[in-house]
Design a protein around this motif. Structure first.
Motif, short mmCIF file in Angstrom:
data_model
loop_
_atom_site.label_atom_id
_atom_site.label_comp_id
_atom_site.label_asym_id
_atom_site.label_seq_id
_atom_site.Cartn_x
_atom_site.Cartn_y
_atom_site.Cartn_z
N ASP A 38 0.86 -1.18 0.00
CA ASP A 38 0.00 0.00 0.00
C ASP A 38 0.90 1.23 0.00
O ASP A 38 1.19 1.81 1.04
N ARG A 39 1.36 1.60 -1.19
CA ARG A 39 2.38 2.65 -1.29
C ARG A 39 1.99 3.66 -2.36
O ARG A 39 1.96 3.35 -3.55
N ASN A 111 -8.62 11.44 7.46
CA ASN A 111 -9.91 11.58 6.78
C ASN A 111 -10.69 10.28 6.91
O ASN A 111 -10.31 9.41 7.70
N GLU A 112 -11.76 10.15 6.14
CA GLU A 112 -12.66 9.00 6.24
C GLU A 112 -12.58 8.12 4.99
O GLU A 112 -12.01 8.53 3.97
N LEU A 113 -13.17 6.95 5.04
CA LEU A 113 -13.14 6.02 3.91
C LEU A 113 -13.70 6.62 2.62
O LEU A 113 -13.18 6.35 1.53
N ILE A 114 -14.72 7.44 2.72
CA ILE A 114 -15.33 8.03 1.52
C ILE A 114 -14.39 9.00 0.82
O ILE A 114 -14.60 9.34 -0.34
N ASP A 115 -13.33 9.40 1.47
CA ASP A 115 -12.41 10.39 0.90
C ASP A 115 -11.35 9.78 -0.02
O ASP A 115 -10.43 10.49 -0.44
N TRP A 116 -11.48 8.51 -0.35
CA TRP A 116 -10.48 7.82 -1.17
C TRP A 116 -11.12 7.19 -2.41
O TRP A 116 -12.11 6.50 -2.32
N SER A 117 -10.48 7.44 -3.56
CA SER A 117 -10.79 6.73 -4.80
C SER A 117 -9.45 6.30 -5.39
O SER A 117 -8.57 7.14 -5.62
N PHE A 118 -9.30 5.03 -5.63
CA PHE A 118 -8.04 4.50 -6.16
C PHE A 118 -8.07 4.27 -7.66
O PHE A 118 -7.14 3.72 -8.23
N GLY A 119 -9.14 4.72 -8.30
CA GLY A 119 -9.26 4.58 -9.74
C GLY A 119 -10.69 4.25 -10.15
O GLY A 119 -11.55 3.97 -9.32
N GLN A 124 -13.76 2.82 -3.58
CA GLN A 124 -13.59 1.39 -3.36
C GLN A 124 -13.86 0.96 -1.90
O GLN A 124 -14.26 -0.18 -1.67
N TYR A 125 -13.63 1.83 -0.95
CA TYR A 125 -13.80 1.45 0.45
C TYR A 125 -15.22 1.64 0.97
O TYR A 125 -15.50 1.30 2.11
N VAL A 126 -16.09 2.19 0.16
CA VAL A 126 -17.47 2.45 0.60
C VAL A 126 -18.41 1.54 -0.19
O VAL A 126 -18.45 1.57 -1.42
N LYS A 127 -19.16 0.75 0.54
CA LYS A 127 -20.13 -0.16 -0.10
C LYS A 127 -21.48 0.52 -0.13
O LYS A 127 -21.93 1.09 0.85
N ASP A 128 -22.15 0.47 -1.29
CA ASP A 128 -23.48 1.09 -1.42
C ASP A 128 -24.53 0.32 -0.68
O ASP A 128 -24.48 -0.80 -0.38
#
Length: 128
Positions: A38-39, A111-119, A124-128
């Motif tokens: 995770d880099r 920050n929180e999980l919703i603050d991340w998009s890896f592409g 990716q960390y938030v499930k609908d």
């Protein structure tokens, strides 16, 4: 999932920049439970006058080799883990490159999980 920004004074070679990145990554893996793969690091160097670091703030004597490490990460780590991270980064840089511990400034931003998009334009960390 930390995002790391490393700001170096100009004149350091690519090997030093990679080594600083390695030292930070190794410290995060050892102290705050970051997976080794995770880099995500951004490294920049700045000419004189573009990396302004007070030489004596809080009574810490900083030199021309001072650098700044900014880590953005998900919230939730304990104070003890954060302190261990600071020590490990400074110790790694000192042991590997002779960087003075006084010359290592570290800033954490959470920050929180919703603050991340890896592409893919997805959270990716938030499930609908």
């Amino acid at each position: 999932m930390p995002m790391v920004r490393i700001s170096l004074p100009a004149g350091k070679d690519a090997g030093f920049a990679k080594g600083v990145s390695d030292a930070v990554q190794d410290a995060m893996v050892a102290t705050i439970d970051v997976p080794a793969a995770d880099r995500f690091h951004v490294i920049a160097d700045y000419p004189a006058g573009r990396l302004v670091i007070d030489p004596t703030y809080l009574g810490i004597e900083r030199g021309a080799g001072a650098l700044i490490i900014e880590i953005t990460m998900r919230g939730g780590r304990t104070v003890e883990k954060k302190k261990a991270l600071y020590r490990a980064i400074a110790d790694n840089l000192h042991a590997r490159f002779g960087v003075r511990r006084q010359d290592v400034m570290i800033v954490l931003t959470e920050n929180e999980l919703i603050d991340w998009s890896f592409g893919n334009g997805e959270a990716q960390y938030v499930k609908d």
